[in-house]
Design a protein around this motif. Sequence first.
Motif, PDB file in Angstrom:
ATOM      1  N   PHE A   1       0.846  -1.183   0.000  1.00  0.00           N
ATOM      2  CA  PHE A   1       0.000   0.000   0.000  1.00  0.00           C
ATOM      3  C   PHE A   1       0.888   1.243   0.000  1.00  0.00           C
ATOM      4  CE2 PHE A   1      -2.756  -3.072   2.383  1.00  0.00           C
ATOM      5  CZ  PHE A   1      -3.730  -3.193   1.411  1.00  0.00           C
ATOM      6  N   VAL A   2       0.401   2.275  -0.677  1.00  0.00           N
ATOM      7  CA  VAL A   2       1.082   3.570  -0.686  1.00  0.00           C
ATOM      8  C   VAL A   2       0.059   4.637  -0.316  1.00  0.00           C
ATOM      9  CG1 VAL A   2       2.868   2.875  -2.337  1.00  0.00           C
ATOM     10  CG2 VAL A   2       0.694   3.802  -3.183  1.00  0.00           C
ATOM     11  N   LEU A   3       0.485   5.889  -0.348  1.00  0.00           N
ATOM     12  CA  LEU A   3      -0.344   6.971   0.165  1.00  0.00           C
ATOM     13  C   LEU A   3      -1.736   7.001  -0.452  1.00  0.00           C
ATOM     14  CD1 LEU A   3      -0.478   9.465   2.007  1.00  0.00           C
ATOM     15  CD2 LEU A   3       0.425  10.817   0.089  1.00  0.00           C
ATOM     16  N   LYS A   4      -1.840   6.802  -1.761  1.00  0.00           N
ATOM     17  CA  LYS A   4      -3.140   6.898  -2.419  1.00  0.00           C
ATOM     18  C   LYS A   4      -4.151   5.913  -1.852  1.00  0.00           C
ATOM     19  CE  LYS A   4      -2.141   3.669  -6.206  1.00  0.00           C
ATOM     20  NZ  LYS A   4      -3.047   2.611  -5.701  1.00  0.00           N
ATOM     21  N   ASP A   5      -3.673   4.741  -1.417  1.00  0.00           N
ATOM     22  CA  ASP A   5      -4.582   3.735  -0.888  1.00  0.00           C
ATOM     23  C   ASP A   5      -5.221   4.178   0.422  1.00  0.00           C
ATOM     24  OD1 ASP A   5      -3.995   1.708  -2.943  1.00  0.00           O
ATOM     25  OD2 ASP A   5      -2.007   1.665  -2.029  1.00  0.00           O
ATOM     26  N   PHE A   6      -4.545   5.055   1.160  1.00  0.00           N
ATOM     27  CA  PHE A   6      -5.065   5.542   2.430  1.00  0.00           C
ATOM     28  C   PHE A   6      -6.054   6.686   2.246  1.00  0.00           C
ATOM     29  CE2 PHE A   6      -1.490   3.074   3.573  1.00  0.00           C
ATOM     30  CZ  PHE A   6      -1.659   2.679   4.880  1.00  0.00           C
ATOM     31  N   MET A   7      -6.195   7.172   1.021  1.00  0.00           N
ATOM     32  CA  MET A   7      -7.188   8.206   0.769  1.00  0.00           C
ATOM     33  C   MET A   7      -8.605   7.631   0.820  1.00  0.00           C
ATOM     34  SD  MET A   7      -5.384  10.949   0.468  1.00  0.00           S
ATOM     35  CE  MET A   7      -4.398  10.170   1.753  1.00  0.00           C
ATOM     36  N   GLU A   8      -8.726   6.322   0.694  1.00  0.00           N
ATOM     37  CA  GLU A   8     -10.032   5.661   0.795  1.00  0.00           C
ATOM     38  C   GLU A   8     -10.327   5.282   2.240  1.00  0.00           C
ATOM     39  OE1 GLU A   8     -12.116   1.498  -0.723  1.00  0.00           O
ATOM     40  OE2 GLU A   8     -10.108   2.042  -1.397  1.00  0.00           O
ATOM     41  N   MET A   9      -9.375   4.620   2.892  1.00  0.00           N
ATOM     42  CA  MET A   9      -9.531   4.192   4.285  1.00  0.00           C
ATOM     43  C   MET A   9      -8.183   3.707   4.790  1.00  0.00           C
ATOM     44  SD  MET A   9     -11.316   0.432   3.874  1.00  0.00           S
ATOM     45  CE  MET A   9     -12.690   1.064   2.922  1.00  0.00           C
ATOM     46  N   ASN A  10      -8.115   3.463   6.086  1.00  0.00           N
ATOM     47  CA  ASN A  10      -6.895   2.911   6.663  1.00  0.00           C
ATOM     48  C   ASN A  10      -6.651   1.500   6.128  1.00  0.00           C
ATOM     49  OD1 ASN A  10      -4.632   2.619   8.249  1.00  0.00           O
ATOM     50  ND2 ASN A  10      -5.767   2.143  10.118  1.00  0.00           N
ATOM     51  N   LYS A  11      -5.396   1.158   5.892  1.00  0.00           N
ATOM     52  CA  LYS A  11      -5.060  -0.147   5.335  1.00  0.00           C
ATOM     53  C   LYS A  11      -4.162  -0.974   6.250  1.00  0.00           C
ATOM     54  CE  LYS A  11      -7.103   0.613   1.315  1.00  0.00           C
ATOM     55  NZ  LYS A  11      -8.240  -0.194   0.833  1.00  0.00           N
TER      56      LYS A  11
ATOM     57  N   ARG B   1       1.136  10.158   7.686  1.00  0.00           N
ATOM     58  CA  ARG B   1       2.350  10.975   7.784  1.00  0.00           C
ATOM     59  C   ARG B   1       3.611  10.145   7.522  1.00  0.00           C
ATOM     60  NH1 ARG B   1       2.950  12.885  12.936  1.00  0.00           N
ATOM     61  NH2 ARG B   1       0.962  12.017  13.642  1.00  0.00           N
ATOM     62  N   ILE B   2       3.596   8.895   7.947  1.00  0.00           N
ATOM     63  CA  ILE B   2       4.753   8.027   7.693  1.00  0.00           C
ATOM     64  C   ILE B   2       4.976   7.853   6.185  1.00  0.00           C
ATOM     65  CG2 ILE B   2       5.521   5.630   7.814  1.00  0.00           C
ATOM     66  CD1 ILE B   2       6.072   6.823  10.405  1.00  0.00           C
ATOM     67  N   LEU B   3       3.871   7.748   5.421  1.00  0.00           N
ATOM     68  CA  LEU B   3       3.958   7.433   3.993  1.00  0.00           C
ATOM     69  C   LEU B   3       3.894   8.656   3.087  1.00  0.00           C
ATOM     70  CD1 LEU B   3       1.585   4.316   3.876  1.00  0.00           C
ATOM     71  CD2 LEU B   3       4.083   4.331   4.041  1.00  0.00           C
ATOM     72  N   ARG B   4       3.803   9.844   3.636  1.00  0.00           N
ATOM     73  CA  ARG B   4       3.515  11.021   2.825  1.00  0.00           C
ATOM     74  C   ARG B   4       4.638  11.387   1.860  1.00  0.00           C
ATOM     75  NH1 ARG B   4       3.866  15.444   7.779  1.00  0.00           N
ATOM     76  NH2 ARG B   4       6.152  15.469   7.982  1.00  0.00           N
ATOM     77  N   ASP B   5       5.849  10.896   2.077  1.00  0.00           N
ATOM     78  CA  ASP B   5       6.961  11.219   1.184  1.00  0.00           C
ATOM     79  C   ASP B   5       7.239  10.122   0.164  1.00  0.00           C
ATOM     80  OD1 ASP B   5       7.695  13.794   2.323  1.00  0.00           O
ATOM     81  OD2 ASP B   5       8.323  12.658   4.084  1.00  0.00           O
ATOM     82  N   GLY B   6       6.286   9.212  -0.001  1.00  0.00           N
ATOM     83  CA  GLY B   6       6.427   8.204  -1.044  1.00  0.00           C
ATOM     84  C   GLY B   6       6.781   6.821  -0.557  1.00  0.00           C
TER      85      GLY B   6
END
Length: 277
Positions: free
Chosen positions: A134-144, A178-183
């Motif tokens: 999972f990357v940042l975009k996946d968390f835009m839907e819900m927590n993964k 926040r952990i994943l926000r830089d890619g």
Amino acid sequence: MDSKISFVIPTYNDSPEHLKGAVASALSQEFGPSEVIVVDDGSTRADLLHFLETLPPSVEVVHQENSGPSAARNAGIRRATGKYIATLDGDDWMDPQFCGEATEVLADPAVEIAFPSTHHFGKEDFYRTVSQDFVLKDFMEMNKVPSAALFRRDRWDVVGGYLESLRFGMEDYEFWVRILRDGGIARPVPTAYLHYRSREDSRLATLDPGAARVTHQAIMAANPDHQAALLEAAFIRLEEMQELYLEYRGYVHQWQDRFRPLIRARDFTKNVLQRRR
């Protein structure tokens, strides 16, 4: 700071038996943690407080006034000396191979979070097995990612730890963003499971309907320099979901076409029977 793992376990009025299982699963890791830190977040249960006094010297116990799970995790991590942080709630337990598998996953510098699949037990019983990144975009839907996972201590420092103002059950979601926000990447470990205790009175089971909105607002406020990245991630995920919607709609139309003769026959028969009455 060494290359090993600091296991941080917050607890608040948990059953002593449940906490005993959580601590035992940390101490029983095949790739042993350098330390296990239990943070008592202002518990008032006498049996739990007594149990904390009986823990072995290898387990460090930190007491604080009740401040919520984010503050408890942050307090434990501040005391930690390991390169990696493993988080685990006080009423859950982890498979013994988790730490070994997770450190191997984090050997890839692109990976920021190594997490287990989940076995829910108690009120309900089912397995959620995850095999994809999972990357940042996946968390835009819900927590993964579950609240129990492994990450680098220095990344916790960089992003500022858990947001202590969130106290209703979605603080881990905000932290993972926040952990994943830089890619970075969140990657599941190969075989280990988190055994998550499903309870009627759990924080997630009693989550306020507005909690998601509050969490989304907190995500925006906590990432002022990453607004563009969040917006791009949201648009990418929206486009993916639109493609899925069109695909599913196509399936529905196909089945509607196949069943349309039966539907017409049903309606015709119903009309005939009604006229005969």
